[in-house]
Design a protein around this motif. Structure first.
Motif, PDB file in Angstrom:
ATOM      1  N   ILE A 159      37.398  40.343  54.656  1.00  9.38           N
ATOM      2  CA  ILE A 159      38.095  41.406  53.926  1.00  9.38           C
ATOM      3  C   ILE A 159      37.537  41.485  52.507  1.00  9.38           C
ATOM      4  O   ILE A 159      37.473  40.477  51.796  1.00  9.38           O
ATOM      5  CB  ILE A 159      39.613  41.129  53.873  1.00  9.38           C
ATOM      6  CG1 ILE A 159      40.185  41.066  55.294  1.00  9.38           C
ATOM      7  CG2 ILE A 159      40.328  42.208  53.059  1.00  9.38           C
ATOM      8  CD1 ILE A 159      41.607  40.562  55.365  1.00  9.38           C
ATOM      9  N   LEU A 160      37.128  42.689  52.110  1.00 11.73           N
ATOM     10  CA  LEU A 160      36.623  42.927  50.761  1.00 11.73           C
ATOM     11  C   LEU A 160      37.632  43.759  49.967  1.00 11.73           C
ATOM     12  O   LEU A 160      38.324  44.612  50.536  1.00 11.73           O
ATOM     13  CB  LEU A 160      35.307  43.710  50.812  1.00 11.73           C
ATOM     14  CG  LEU A 160      34.061  42.972  51.327  1.00 11.73           C
ATOM     15  CD1 LEU A 160      32.921  43.966  51.519  1.00 11.73           C
ATOM     16  CD2 LEU A 160      33.646  41.861  50.365  1.00 11.73           C
ATOM     17  N   PRO A 161      37.713  43.553  48.651  1.00 16.26           N
ATOM     18  CA  PRO A 161      38.532  44.434  47.813  1.00 16.26           C
ATOM     19  C   PRO A 161      37.781  45.747  47.595  1.00 16.26           C
ATOM     20  O   PRO A 161      36.563  45.798  47.781  1.00 16.26           O
ATOM     21  CB  PRO A 161      38.645  43.649  46.498  1.00 16.26           C
ATOM     22  CG  PRO A 161      37.377  42.852  46.437  1.00 16.26           C
ATOM     23  CD  PRO A 161      37.018  42.522  47.857  1.00 16.26           C
ATOM     24  N   PRO A 162      38.463  46.822  47.163  1.00 15.04           N
ATOM     25  CA  PRO A 162      37.776  48.101  46.963  1.00 15.04           C
ATOM     26  C   PRO A 162      36.872  48.113  45.727  1.00 15.04           C
ATOM     27  O   PRO A 162      35.980  48.953  45.620  1.00 15.04           O
ATOM     28  CB  PRO A 162      38.924  49.107  46.811  1.00 15.04           C
ATOM     29  CG  PRO A 162      40.099  48.287  46.396  1.00 15.04           C
ATOM     30  CD  PRO A 162      39.916  46.944  46.994  1.00 15.04           C
ATOM     31  N   SER A 163      37.110  47.185  44.775  1.00 12.92           N
ATOM     32  CA  SER A 163      36.257  47.091  43.583  1.00 12.92           C
ATOM     33  C   SER A 163      36.538  45.768  42.889  1.00 12.92           C
ATOM     34  O   SER A 163      37.553  45.116  43.164  1.00 12.92           O
ATOM     35  CB  SER A 163      36.547  48.239  42.606  1.00 12.92           C
ATOM     36  OG  SER A 163      37.870  48.092  42.073  1.00 12.92           O
ATOM     37  N   ARG A 164      35.643  45.382  41.965  1.00 13.08           N
ATOM     38  CA  ARG A 164      35.884  44.152  41.202  1.00 13.08           C
ATOM     39  C   ARG A 164      37.080  44.317  40.279  1.00 13.08           C
ATOM     40  O   ARG A 164      37.839  43.386  40.061  1.00 13.08           O
ATOM     41  CB  ARG A 164      34.631  43.781  40.412  1.00 13.08           C
ATOM     42  CG  ARG A 164      33.615  43.141  41.340  1.00 13.08           C
ATOM     43  CD  ARG A 164      32.300  42.808  40.749  1.00 13.08           C
ATOM     44  NE  ARG A 164      32.346  42.024  39.532  1.00 13.08           N
ATOM     45  CZ  ARG A 164      31.250  41.626  38.900  1.00 13.08           C
ATOM     46  NH1 ARG A 164      30.063  41.935  39.389  1.00 13.08           N
ATOM     47  NH2 ARG A 164      31.317  40.925  37.804  1.00 13.08           N
ATOM     48  N   GLU A 165      37.263  45.555  39.754  1.00 15.12           N
ATOM     49  CA  GLU A 165      38.402  45.825  38.865  1.00 15.12           C
ATOM     50  C   GLU A 165      39.720  45.617  39.629  1.00 15.12           C
ATOM     51  O   GLU A 165      40.655  45.012  39.110  1.00 15.12           O
ATOM     52  CB  GLU A 165      38.347  47.262  38.327  1.00 15.12           C
ATOM     53  CG  GLU A 165      37.211  47.544  37.361  1.00 15.12           C
ATOM     54  CD  GLU A 165      35.827  47.608  38.038  1.00 15.12           C
ATOM     55  OE1 GLU A 165      34.842  47.264  37.365  1.00 15.12           O
ATOM     56  OE2 GLU A 165      35.761  47.980  39.234  1.00 15.12           O
ATOM     57  N   ALA A 166      39.764  46.144  40.861  1.00 14.46           N
ATOM     58  CA  ALA A 166      40.986  46.005  41.672  1.00 14.46           C
ATOM     59  C   ALA A 166      41.275  44.535  41.972  1.00 14.46           C
ATOM     60  O   ALA A 166      42.432  44.098  41.948  1.00 14.46           O
ATOM     61  CB  ALA A 166      40.834  46.786  42.977  1.00 14.46           C
ATOM     62  N   LEU A 167      40.212  43.773  42.238  1.00 12.34           N
ATOM     63  CA  LEU A 167      40.380  42.349  42.535  1.00 12.34           C
ATOM     64  C   LEU A 167      40.952  41.619  41.322  1.00 12.34           C
ATOM     65  O   LEU A 167      41.905  40.842  41.439  1.00 12.34           O
ATOM     66  CB  LEU A 167      39.034  41.735  42.932  1.00 12.34           C
ATOM     67  CG  LEU A 167      39.071  40.277  43.401  1.00 12.34           C
ATOM     68  CD1 LEU A 167      39.894  40.135  44.666  1.00 12.34           C
ATOM     69  CD2 LEU A 167      37.659  39.757  43.641  1.00 12.34           C
ATOM     70  N   GLU A 168      40.384  41.895  40.144  1.00  5.95           N
ATOM     71  CA  GLU A 168      40.866  41.228  38.921  1.00  5.95           C
ATOM     72  C   GLU A 168      42.308  41.627  38.626  1.00  5.95           C
ATOM     73  O   GLU A 168      43.128  40.792  38.237  1.00  5.95           O
ATOM     74  CB  GLU A 168      39.956  41.585  37.739  1.00  5.95           C
ATOM     75  CG  GLU A 168      40.286  40.786  36.494  1.00  5.95           C
ATOM     76  CD  GLU A 168      39.260  40.939  35.384  1.00  5.95           C
ATOM     77  OE1 GLU A 168      39.621  40.649  34.231  1.00  5.95           O
ATOM     78  OE2 GLU A 168      38.113  41.351  35.660  1.00  5.95           O
ATOM     79  N   GLN A 169      42.620  42.891  38.855  1.00  3.68           N
ATOM     80  CA  GLN A 169      43.982  43.393  38.631  1.00  3.68           C
ATOM     81  C   GLN A 169      44.980  42.639  39.520  1.00  3.68           C
ATOM     82  O   GLN A 169      46.055  42.246  39.066  1.00  3.68           O
ATOM     83  CB  GLN A 169      44.017  44.889  38.973  1.00  3.68           C
ATOM     84  CG  GLN A 169      45.013  45.673  38.166  1.00  3.68           C
ATOM     85  CD  GLN A 169      44.873  47.165  38.461  1.00  3.68           C
ATOM     86  OE1 GLN A 169      44.003  47.593  39.230  1.00  3.68           O
ATOM     87  NE2 GLN A 169      45.709  47.970  37.866  1.00  3.68           N
ATOM     88  N   ARG A 170      44.599  42.455  40.796  1.00  2.00           N
ATOM     89  CA  ARG A 170      45.491  41.749  41.727  1.00  2.00           C
ATOM     90  C   ARG A 170      45.691  40.306  41.305  1.00  2.00           C
ATOM     91  O   ARG A 170      46.782  39.757  41.431  1.00  2.00           O
ATOM     92  CB  ARG A 170      44.924  41.817  43.151  1.00  2.00           C
ATOM     93  CG  ARG A 170      45.103  43.187  43.785  1.00  2.00           C
ATOM     94  CD  ARG A 170      44.423  43.249  45.142  1.00  2.00           C
ATOM     95  NE  ARG A 170      44.302  44.633  45.602  1.00  2.00           N
ATOM     96  CZ  ARG A 170      43.587  45.010  46.652  1.00  2.00           C
ATOM     97  NH1 ARG A 170      42.908  44.111  47.351  1.00  2.00           N
ATOM     98  NH2 ARG A 170      43.541  46.269  47.019  1.00  2.00           N
ATOM     99  N   MET A 171      44.624  39.672  40.820  1.00  2.93           N
ATOM    100  CA  MET A 171      44.741  38.282  40.354  1.00  2.93           C
ATOM    101  C   MET A 171      45.687  38.200  39.153  1.00  2.93           C
ATOM    102  O   MET A 171      46.500  37.284  39.054  1.00  2.93           O
ATOM    103  CB  MET A 171      43.373  37.740  39.958  1.00  2.93           C
ATOM    104  CG  MET A 171      42.465  37.416  41.128  1.00  2.93           C
ATOM    105  SD  MET A 171      40.930  36.686  40.516  1.00  2.93           S
ATOM    106  CE  MET A 171      39.980  36.566  42.035  1.00  2.93           C
ATOM    107  N   ARG A 172      45.580  39.184  38.244  1.00  2.72           N
ATOM    108  CA  ARG A 172      46.420  39.167  37.036  1.00  2.72           C
ATOM    109  C   ARG A 172      47.877  39.470  37.367  1.00  2.72           C
ATOM    110  O   ARG A 172      48.786  39.003  36.687  1.00  2.72           O
ATOM    111  CB  ARG A 172      45.901  40.189  36.011  1.00  2.72           C
ATOM    112  CG  ARG A 172      44.591  39.776  35.378  1.00  2.72           C
ATOM    113  CD  ARG A 172      44.191  40.661  34.216  1.00  2.72           C
ATOM    114  NE  ARG A 172      42.889  40.275  33.699  1.00  2.72           N
ATOM    115  CZ  ARG A 172      42.655  39.221  32.903  1.00  2.72           C
ATOM    116  NH1 ARG A 172      43.655  38.444  32.537  1.00  2.72           N
ATOM    117  NH2 ARG A 172      41.430  38.951  32.492  1.00  2.72           N
TER     118      ARG A 172
END
Length: 206
Positions: free
Chosen positions: A120-133
C-alpha cells in the motif's frame, strides 16, 4: 485444501491497518495473524488484539526456540509472526493475512512462494507526513526519521504482486477485496476446490 497466505505491507502512516480492518469485516473467511513485538503498546493498542507485546528477552528466547515464521528488527524493536499463528490455519484450509514490513515479506515469500503480496502506497509524501503528524505523538525529529524509514520501505514496492494507492479509503478497501477474490479464483485453487465438478463436466460418459 490448503488456505492462501496474504501479505500486506506499507510504510507507517499509509493507512494499512485501517484498510485491513475494513477488509476483514467484509471478508470473514480471512484470519488475521497477530504479530509479536518487543515495543511497548501505543495509546489505544491492546495485547493479543493489535500485537502480542513481549519483552526483548522473551522475543530473543522465541527466536532461539525457532518459534517464528518470520521476524525482523524494525525501528530498533523486534517484530515477528509466530509459526503457530500461520501454519496450522493454512493447513486447515483457512486464508491467513499477515500485516508485516518488506523484510518480513521477503522471508515469508522464501518459505511460501505462492503467497499473494500487496503493498500500500500513500497518494503523496505530503499526505504521508500529514497522517504521521495527525497522531500527535511524535516530535519533528521523530517524524523526519519516520519519513526517511518510509522512503526506504516504499523503495521495495516492486517486490510485491499488487500495489494499491490509498488515496480514497473506500476505493482502496474495494481494491484489496478484489485482489483476495481474484486470488481464490486462480486455476490451481479452483482445480482443488471443484475437482469433482470438473471431473463430472469432462467425463465423456456423463
Amino acid at each position: 485444501m490448503r488456505g492462501t497466505l496474504f501479505i500486506v505491507a506499507a510504510p507507517s502512516g499509509a493507512g494499512k491497518s485501517s484498510i485491513v480492518n475494513a477488509v476483514l469485516s467484509r471478508d470473514t473467511s480471512i484470519r488475521l495473524s497477530v504479530s509479536f513485538t518487543s515495543r511497548g503498546p501505543r495509546p489505544g493498542e491492546r495485547h493479543a488484539e493489535h500485537y502480542h507485546f513481549v519483552s526483548a528477552e522473551e522475543f530473543q528466547r522465541m527466536i532461539a526456540a525457532g518459534d517464528f515464521f518470520e521476524y525482523a528488527r524494525v525501528h530498533g524493536d523486534w517484530k515477528g509472526t509466530a509459526r503457530q499463528s500461520v501454519e496450522p490455519q493454512l493447513a486447515a484450509g483457512h486464508d491467513v493475512l499477515l500485516e508485516i514490513d518488506w523484510q518480513g515479506a521477503a522471508q515469508v515469500r522464501a518459505k511460501v512462494p505462492d503467497a499473494v503480496s500487496v503493498f500500500i502506497l500513500p497518494p503523496s509524501r505530503e499526505a504521508l507526513e500529514q497522517r504521521m503528524r495527525k497522531r500527535g505523538q511524535d516530535s519533528d525529529e521523530v517524524i523526519a526519521q519516520r519519513m526517511a524509514a518510509a522512503r526506504e520501505e516504499m523503495s521495495h514496492y516492486g517486490e510485491f504482486d499488487y500495489v494499491i494507492v490509498n488515496e480514497v479509503f473506500e476505493t482502496a478497501v474495494d481494491e484489496m477485496c478484489a485482489i483476495f477474490v481474484a486470488s481464490r479464483l486462480r486455476r490451481g485453487q479452483q482445480q482443488q476446490r471443484h475437482a469433482g465438478l470438473i471431473r463430472g463436466l469432462l467425463d465423456q460418459h456423463g
